[in-house]
Design an enzyme around this catalytic site. Structure first.
Site, PDB file in Angstrom:
ATOM      1  N   CYS A 149       2.280 -29.770   7.298  1.00  0.00           N
ATOM      2  CA  CYS A 149       2.427 -30.693   7.589  1.00  0.00           C
ATOM      3  C   CYS A 149       1.013 -31.160   7.547  1.00  0.00           C
ATOM      4  CB  CYS A 149       2.995 -30.770   8.459  1.00  0.00           C
ATOM      5  SG  CYS A 149       4.693 -31.057   8.941  1.00  0.00           S
ATOM      6  N   ILE A 188     -11.406 -25.691  16.441  1.00  0.00           N
ATOM      7  CA  ILE A 188     -11.705 -26.874  17.342  1.00  0.00           C
ATOM      8  C   ILE A 188     -11.747 -25.912  18.865  1.00  0.00           C
ATOM      9  CG2 ILE A 188     -10.022 -28.470  16.335  1.00  0.00           C
ATOM     10  CD1 ILE A 188      -7.981 -28.513  17.733  1.00  0.00           C
ATOM     11  N   ARG A 190       1.990 -22.630  15.410  1.00  0.00           N
ATOM     12  CA  ARG A 190       3.299 -23.430  15.311  1.00  0.00           C
ATOM     13  C   ARG A 190       4.892 -22.974  15.523  1.00  0.00           C
ATOM     14  NH1 ARG A 190       6.614 -23.183  10.764  1.00  0.00           N
ATOM     15  NH2 ARG A 190       5.625 -23.180   8.410  1.00  0.00           N
ATOM     16  N   ASN A 239      -5.617 -20.709  22.401  1.00  0.00           N
ATOM     17  CA  ASN A 239      -5.893 -21.461  21.310  1.00  0.00           C
ATOM     18  C   ASN A 239      -5.137 -22.576  21.620  1.00  0.00           C
ATOM     19  OD1 ASN A 239      -6.268 -21.860  17.970  1.00  0.00           O
ATOM     20  ND2 ASN A 239      -4.271 -22.192  18.421  1.00  0.00           N
ATOM     21  N   SER A 257       9.829 -21.053  24.035  1.00  0.00           N
ATOM     22  CA  SER A 257       9.436 -19.197  23.980  1.00  0.00           C
ATOM     23  C   SER A 257       8.297 -19.918  24.415  1.00  0.00           C
ATOM     24  CB  SER A 257       9.257 -19.063  22.674  1.00  0.00           C
ATOM     25  OG  SER A 257       8.256 -21.150  21.226  1.00  0.00           O
ATOM     26  N   HIS A 303       6.994 -23.395  22.342  1.00  0.00           N
ATOM     27  CA  HIS A 303       7.500 -23.859  23.133  1.00  0.00           C
ATOM     28  C   HIS A 303       6.534 -24.706  24.803  1.00  0.00           C
ATOM     29  CE1 HIS A 303      10.508 -24.030  20.113  1.00  0.00           C
ATOM     30  NE2 HIS A 303      10.209 -24.569  19.434  1.00  0.00           N
ATOM     31  N   LYS A 327       2.842 -26.551  23.942  1.00  0.00           N
ATOM     32  CA  LYS A 327       3.082 -27.733  23.785  1.00  0.00           C
ATOM     33  C   LYS A 327       3.544 -28.826  24.640  1.00  0.00           C
ATOM     34  CE  LYS A 327       2.786 -27.979  18.936  1.00  0.00           C
ATOM     35  NZ  LYS A 327       2.243 -28.271  18.265  1.00  0.00           N
ATOM     36  N   LEU A 342      16.607 -23.978   7.619  1.00  0.00           N
ATOM     37  CA  LEU A 342      17.238 -24.167   6.823  1.00  0.00           C
ATOM     38  C   LEU A 342      16.631 -23.907   5.694  1.00  0.00           C
ATOM     39  CD1 LEU A 342      18.778 -26.482   4.931  1.00  0.00           C
ATOM     40  CD2 LEU A 342      17.159 -27.780   5.536  1.00  0.00           C
ATOM     41  N   VAL A 383      23.232 -16.893   9.617  1.00  0.00           N
ATOM     42  CA  VAL A 383      23.727 -17.580  10.999  1.00  0.00           C
ATOM     43  C   VAL A 383      23.024 -16.561  11.737  1.00  0.00           C
ATOM     44  CG1 VAL A 383      25.226 -18.822  11.973  1.00  0.00           C
ATOM     45  CG2 VAL A 383      25.216 -18.926   9.250  1.00  0.00           C
ATOM     46  N   ARG A 416      16.722 -14.914  19.211  1.00  0.00           N
ATOM     47  CA  ARG A 416      16.607 -15.595  20.376  1.00  0.00           C
ATOM     48  C   ARG A 416      17.727 -15.581  21.430  1.00  0.00           C
ATOM     49  NH1 ARG A 416      13.734 -20.342  17.220  1.00  0.00           N
ATOM     50  NH2 ARG A 416      12.799 -18.952  15.384  1.00  0.00           N
TER      51      ARG A 416
END
Length: 478
Positions: A93, A156, A181, A199, A260, A263, A266, A320, A335, A407
């Site tokens: 990104c 950083i 990520r 991190n 996880s 997550h 975040k 995807l 799947v 998962r």
């Protein structure tokens, strides 16, 4: 992206800092940059080479493409010289965003320690599309566009480096992509879980302190994730929820249910940001982004050396991306479980536009605003159906296969997330059905000779995360 540190690296960091002043002079572009240069198609390095690279990345190197003498190039509109620091600008990104903003006249500085590349070397992975080194990318962009991106190489989590970067560039906006990520990466073993949370949380804390102490008017645009919300059995609002309880009403941060260690990191970031907005009057935009797909943007397709990465493996690849590559090479679409897992999705072209919208319409001082950054919702089964349909248009023989889910997640659930704020500010979405072939399938077919079949199957099981280092078993399923 930030780099995983080996156990002996704390001592190595002190040595690296002591040597950094001598190193910086010799590490300038135009003066033979001495930095991590992973050539296109390079195979995984030996353990000794990996250790050496991990330490060398910690050197506080500044590598800047110097602008030639003469007037600055004329802006092509939009940015008007606005100074934007993009942390993690060598990533998927980040790279697309850096070029998008630079092309529109923003003054861009990429800050990265090149560790997304290090992850590939460590785990034996590779991007489907061959990507050039960051130094060659930035040079090529200058040749193609006449616009110049500053490049600062460092971590950083190292306050000395970050404060130097802030002081030298003086950003008006900081776009923070610079975190580990991957949910599967965070679940490989204890070491990767600890690294991910240390991190990500410490890096974001350092950015918040840099804004407070060095550039209080700087606006933070932080990449969050829709995964912070989990899959609640009620509608997902944009960041906040108005609740009435025992006759009293308040608007509170929407409940978070990370799935996880990634997550959860975040979620910790969002909590720290909310506090600093209240306590220090930081201006912050938290972008809870859905799953991003696509390779093509106007800028990344301007030259082969500017092409973006495409991850399809079980660690960094999304469902995807994996389906598209599987269709291209004749592998069944795998799947996970029942396939009812539903998430938000958006095209990479919409990601870069969302970042620009957030910059052009900044949050106010003391405001912590949240945008849900996605354009469409699909279940895993719906994704498989779309890839099946579009793949057959190209003559591909596509078969769908259900496999055990590695998962721990709900495989059938309610999911309705609001995502109106960015559209109200001008986002015009690209739709998956319209861009599947040109932005995904074309690339998978073009580069299918680079596909490594052993990387497609999931090798990380949420239920088996342990304390033993599992680097060798993380990428390839047994």
């Amino acid at each position: 992206m930030q780099c995983p540190m080996m156990q002996n690296q704390r001592a190595g960091r002190r040595a690296a800092k002591a040597a950094s002043q001598q190193s910086v002079a010799s590490m300038r572009v135009g003066g033979r940059v001495c930095a991590l240069r992973a050539s296109v198609g390079r195979k995984a390095a030996s353990a000794a080479q990996v250790a050496s690279r991990a330490v060398s990345v910690k050197v506080n190197a500044i590598a800047t493409i110097e602008r030639p003498a003469g007037p600055a190039p004329t802006s092509s509109g939009g940015g008007a010289g606005t100074r934007v620091m993009i942390i993690g600008g060598d990533g998927y990104c980040g790279w697309a965003t850096a070029l998008h903003l630079s092309a529109r006249g923003y003054e861009v500085c990429i800050v990265d320690n090149l560790c997304r590349r290090q992850f590939d070397l460590t785990l034996g992975l590779d991007t489907l599309t061959p990507i050039a080194t960051i130094h060659d990318r930035v040079r090529k962009w200058a040749e193609v566009s006449g616009k110049y991106i500053s490049l600062q190489i460092g971590d950083i989590c190292d306050w000395e480096f970050l404060s130097q970067a802030f002081t030298s560039f003086q950003p008006e906006h900081v776009v923070h992509f610079g975190e580990q990520r991957s949910a599967p990466y965070s679940m490989i073993d204890r070491q990767k879980a600890v690294f991910t949370q240390t991190n990500n949380v410490v890096g974001t804390l350092n950015v918040l302190f840099a804004i407070k102490e060095l550039k209080p008017d700087c606006h933070l645009v932080k990449l969050g994730t829709m995964g912070e919300y989990g899959t609640p059995n009620i509608d997902i609002e944009e960041g906040y929820l108005t609740v009435t309880h025992n006759g009293r009403t308040d608007t509170l941060p929407y409940p978070k249910q990370g799935n996880s260690f990634y997550h959860l990191s975040k979620i910790h970031d969002s909590t720290n940001m909310l506090f600093t907005c209240k306590a220090w009057k930081v201006a912050a935009t938290d972008l809870n982004q859905g799953v991003v797909y696509g390779v093509r943007t106007e800028e990344t397709m301007a030259d082969p050396m500017l092409i973006n990465r495409y991850d399809y493996d079980g660690i960094f690849g999304t469902a995807l991306n994996r389906f598209v590559v599987q269709a291209a090479v004749g592998h069944p679409l795998t799947v996970y479980g029942k396939g009812g897992q539903t998430r938000g999705f958006l095209d990479i072209r919409d990601t870069v536009r969302c970042i620009q919208i957030a910059i052009d319409n900044p949050a106010a001082r003391g405001e912590m605003r949240v945008f849900n950054q996605f354009t469409e919702q699909f279940s895993v089964n719906q994704l498989a159906e779309i890839v099946n349909r579009e793949g057959r248009k190209l003559g591909l023989d596509v078969v769908v296969q259900n496999v055990p889910n590695p998962r721990v997640e709900a495989e059938e659930h309610y999911y309705n997330a609001k995502h109106t704020k960015l559209v109200e500010l001008g986002l015009q979405p690209h739709l998956l059905a319209d861009s599947m072939i040109d932005s995904l399938l074309d690339f998978a077919v073009q580069y299918r000779d680079r596909v490594r079949m052993e990387l497609i199957k999931p090798a990380v099981d949420w239920r088996k995360t342990g304390v033993k280092v599992n680097t060798m078993g993380a990428a390839v399923a047994k």
